[in-house]
Design an enzyme around this catalytic site. Structure first.
Site, PDB file in Angstrom:
ATOM      1  N   ASP A   1      -0.693   7.142   5.978  1.00 22.94           N
ATOM      2  CA  ASP A   1      -1.833   6.297   5.644  1.00 22.94           C
ATOM      3  C   ASP A   1      -2.062   5.405   6.862  1.00 22.94           C
ATOM      4  O   ASP A   1      -1.287   4.483   7.124  1.00 22.94           O
ATOM      5  CB  ASP A   1      -1.495   5.454   4.405  1.00 22.94           C
ATOM      6  CG  ASP A   1      -2.575   4.409   4.109  1.00 22.94           C
ATOM      7  OD1 ASP A   1      -3.571   4.338   4.852  1.00 22.94           O
ATOM      8  OD2 ASP A   1      -2.408   3.659   3.130  1.00 22.94           O
TER       9      ASP A   1
ATOM     10  N   LYS B   1     -11.646  -0.825   8.448  1.00 28.19           N
ATOM     11  CA  LYS B   1     -10.914  -1.726   9.342  1.00 28.19           C
ATOM     12  C   LYS B   1     -11.226  -1.375  10.797  1.00 28.19           C
ATOM     13  O   LYS B   1     -12.011  -2.043  11.430  1.00 28.19           O
ATOM     14  CB  LYS B   1      -9.425  -1.692   9.028  1.00 28.19           C
ATOM     15  CG  LYS B   1      -9.173  -2.145   7.569  1.00 28.19           C
ATOM     16  CD  LYS B   1      -7.783  -1.832   7.118  1.00 28.19           C
ATOM     17  CE  LYS B   1      -7.629  -1.830   5.611  1.00 28.19           C
ATOM     18  NZ  LYS B   1      -7.884  -3.099   4.954  1.00 28.19           N
TER      19      LYS B   1
ATOM     20  N   TRP C   1       0.826  -1.212   0.000  1.00 35.66           N
ATOM     21  CA  TRP C   1       0.000   0.000   0.000  1.00 35.66           C
ATOM     22  C   TRP C   1       0.852   1.251   0.000  1.00 35.66           C
ATOM     23  O   TRP C   1       0.529   2.253  -0.648  1.00 35.66           O
ATOM     24  CB  TRP C   1      -0.981  -0.011   1.174  1.00 35.66           C
ATOM     25  CG  TRP C   1      -1.920  -1.170   1.058  1.00 35.66           C
ATOM     26  CD1 TRP C   1      -1.995  -2.262   1.875  1.00 35.66           C
ATOM     27  CD2 TRP C   1      -2.910  -1.381   0.032  1.00 35.66           C
ATOM     28  NE1 TRP C   1      -2.945  -3.127   1.421  1.00 35.66           N
ATOM     29  CE2 TRP C   1      -3.527  -2.613   0.298  1.00 35.66           C
ATOM     30  CE3 TRP C   1      -3.312  -0.656  -1.086  1.00 35.66           C
ATOM     31  CZ2 TRP C   1      -4.535  -3.136  -0.511  1.00 35.66           C
ATOM     32  CZ3 TRP C   1      -4.315  -1.160  -1.894  1.00 35.66           C
ATOM     33  CH2 TRP C   1      -4.914  -2.383  -1.602  1.00 35.66           C
TER      34      TRP C   1
HETATM   35  N1  PMP Z   1      -3.820   1.527   2.636  1.00 35.46           N
HETATM   36  C1  PMP Z   1      -3.773   0.462   3.459  1.00 35.46           C
HETATM   37  C2  PMP Z   1      -2.777   0.458   4.575  1.00 35.46           C
HETATM   38  C3  PMP Z   1      -4.661  -0.599   3.260  1.00 35.46           C
HETATM   39  O1  PMP Z   1      -4.620  -1.651   4.076  1.00 35.46           O
HETATM   40  C4  PMP Z   1      -5.606  -0.540   2.204  1.00 35.46           C
HETATM   41  C5  PMP Z   1      -6.612  -1.622   1.946  1.00 35.46           C
HETATM   42  N2  PMP Z   1      -6.430  -2.807   2.530  1.00 35.46           N
HETATM   43  C6  PMP Z   1      -5.575   0.566   1.354  1.00 35.46           C
HETATM   44  C7  PMP Z   1      -4.702   1.603   1.618  1.00 35.46           C
HETATM   45  C8  PMP Z   1      -6.547   0.704   0.213  1.00 35.46           C
HETATM   46  O2  PMP Z   1      -7.762   1.020   0.747  1.00 35.46           O
HETATM   47  P1  PMP Z   1      -9.113   1.197  -0.114  1.00 35.46           P
HETATM   48  O3  PMP Z   1      -9.495  -0.178  -0.528  1.00 35.46           O
HETATM   49  O4  PMP Z   1     -10.040   1.816   0.877  1.00 35.46           O
HETATM   50  O5  PMP Z   1      -8.808   2.094  -1.253  1.00 35.46           O
END
Ligand code: PMP
Length: 368
Positions: free
Chosen positions: A179, A203, A107
């Site tokens: 993030d 989450k 991510w």
């Molecule tokens: N950042 C992190 C740390 C994540 O765990 C995730 C999804 N698991 C995301 C970003 C992407 O999130 P989204 O599906 O809400 O775009």
């Protein structure tokens, strides 16, 4: 245990993930007739008095828990964290500045890659853990931050690889951007030296389709203010996150989840429980004589996502299949890395983790 909890899984999904049973029951109780309004909250206008109360309670609860009343403004946005990957550089990088990233996992790399696509923005990855298969968090002496950086971006918890920053990275005078999608509100957090933090809600906070942004007021002031309105933090904040029809249902549930955290005694209490849950699983791994192997260095271990390998893929498959039969869900590792992953977010009860470690011990005894 009530019959309702008996019919529910021990839910270890990585997101969307478990929600508190008390919150789900409250949603159920209020669904048909929200506070005698004659309709549910998701059938009410987002300009109605009922919804406004919900909306501002959620904003206030988040501000209280992030302890940022005087420093940051909260924004609730439709869409997930991935959208923020683009909006952060669009809103925060000025001419002559660089957007810098620490790449500790999929991510974090995603955030960097998306920033690279924004025309006219210079980017730099100051550190990447790809060669070590993202099994650790870097030490401050392993990277340096350019003094022309608009920010240093990091993912505070790496959902797929099971690592976590236990303290924010060092960045000198350069503000941080985090993030926090998979660890927001998992412990008391000092975001004062963060230009901005963001998190997808699915989450630790509530349902998917909503992201939470906290932006430092002085940085909000200097946002260009010339972006498409729906992408512009300045416009969204000025409209109290009511520029467009918000994700009313998700905001309502996040309001209930955050209210519950405040009633429980706040983030110190949450942290104690999260540490206890993570310790139970990590102790089981460390006392298994090598049967279970943690995938990352001990210092970098996450208290939110515990990633585990067994001796073979075959055994991992058996573990997952049998876990489903025993009432667990979500224990299969992310499809890109395999293995086992237990996501122990705030709303996963201690009881689920106790059941998991019993299952791990029994599985080892019968398949050792
Ligand atoms: N950042 C992190 C740390 C994540 O765990 C995730 C999804 N698991 C995301 C970003 C992407 O999130 P989204 O599906 O809400 O775009």
């Amino acid at each position: 245990m009530s019959s309702l909890t008996q019919t529910r899984d021990y839910n270890f999904n990585a997101g969307p993930s478990a929600l508190p049973i008390e919150v789900l029951t409250e949603v159920q109780d209020e669904l048909l007739n929200y506070k005698d309004s004659g309709k549910s909250i998701i059938e009410s206008s987002h300009r109605s008095k009922e919804y406004e109360e919900v909306h501002f309670e959620t904003l206030n609860n988040l501000t209280t828990l992030l302890d940022c009343k005087d420093s940051h403004s909260l924004i609730l946005m439709n869409g997930g964290a991935r959208m923020q990957f683009a909006l952060v550089p669009m809103n925060l990088v000025r001419e002559g500045q660089i957007a810098e990233y620490i790449v500790t996992g999929t991510w974090a790399k995603g955030a960097y890659d998306e920033a690279c696509k924004i025309p006219g923005i210079e980017t730099n990855a100051v550190w990447s853990g790809v060669e070590d298969n993202f099994n650790r968090i870097p030490n401050p002496d392993e990277y340096s931050v350019n003094n022309k950086a608009a920010y240093l971006h990091y993912a505070s918890n790496n959902t797929i690889f099971g690592t976590q920053f236990h303290t924010p990275p060092e960045s000198g005078d350069i503000p941080l951007v985090a993030d926090m999608s998979s660890d927001i509100l998992c412990r008391p957090m000092d975001i004062s030296n963060h230009s901005l933090i963001y998190a997808g809600a699915q989450k630790n906070l509530g349902p998917a389709g909503l992201s939470v942004v906290a932006i430092r007021n002085d940085h909000l002031e200097s946002c260009p203010g010339n972006l498409t309105s729906a992408f512009d933090y300045k416009v969204l904040q000025a409209k109290d996150s009511l520029l467009y029809t918000p994700n009313c249902f998700a905001i309502y549930v996040v309001g209930l989840v955050t209210r519950k955290i405040i009633e429980m005694g706040g983030l110190e209490e949450i942290q104690k429980i999260n540490n206890a849950k993570a310790k139970l699983i990590y102790d089981t791994i460390d006392n298994s004589g090598g049967y279970y192997k943690g995938t990352c260095t001990k210092e970098s271990r996450s208290i939110m996502n515990v990633t585990i390998n067994l001796q073979s893929e075959e055994l991992e498959k058996k573990f997952v299949t049998e876990s489903i039969g025993a009432g667990f869900s979500g224990l299969k590792g992310h499809r890109s890395v395999g293995g086992i992953r237990a996501s122990t977010y705030n709303s996963v009860p201690l009881e689920s983790v106790e059941a998991l470690v019993s299952f791990m011990n029994e599985f080892q005894a019968s398949n050792g």
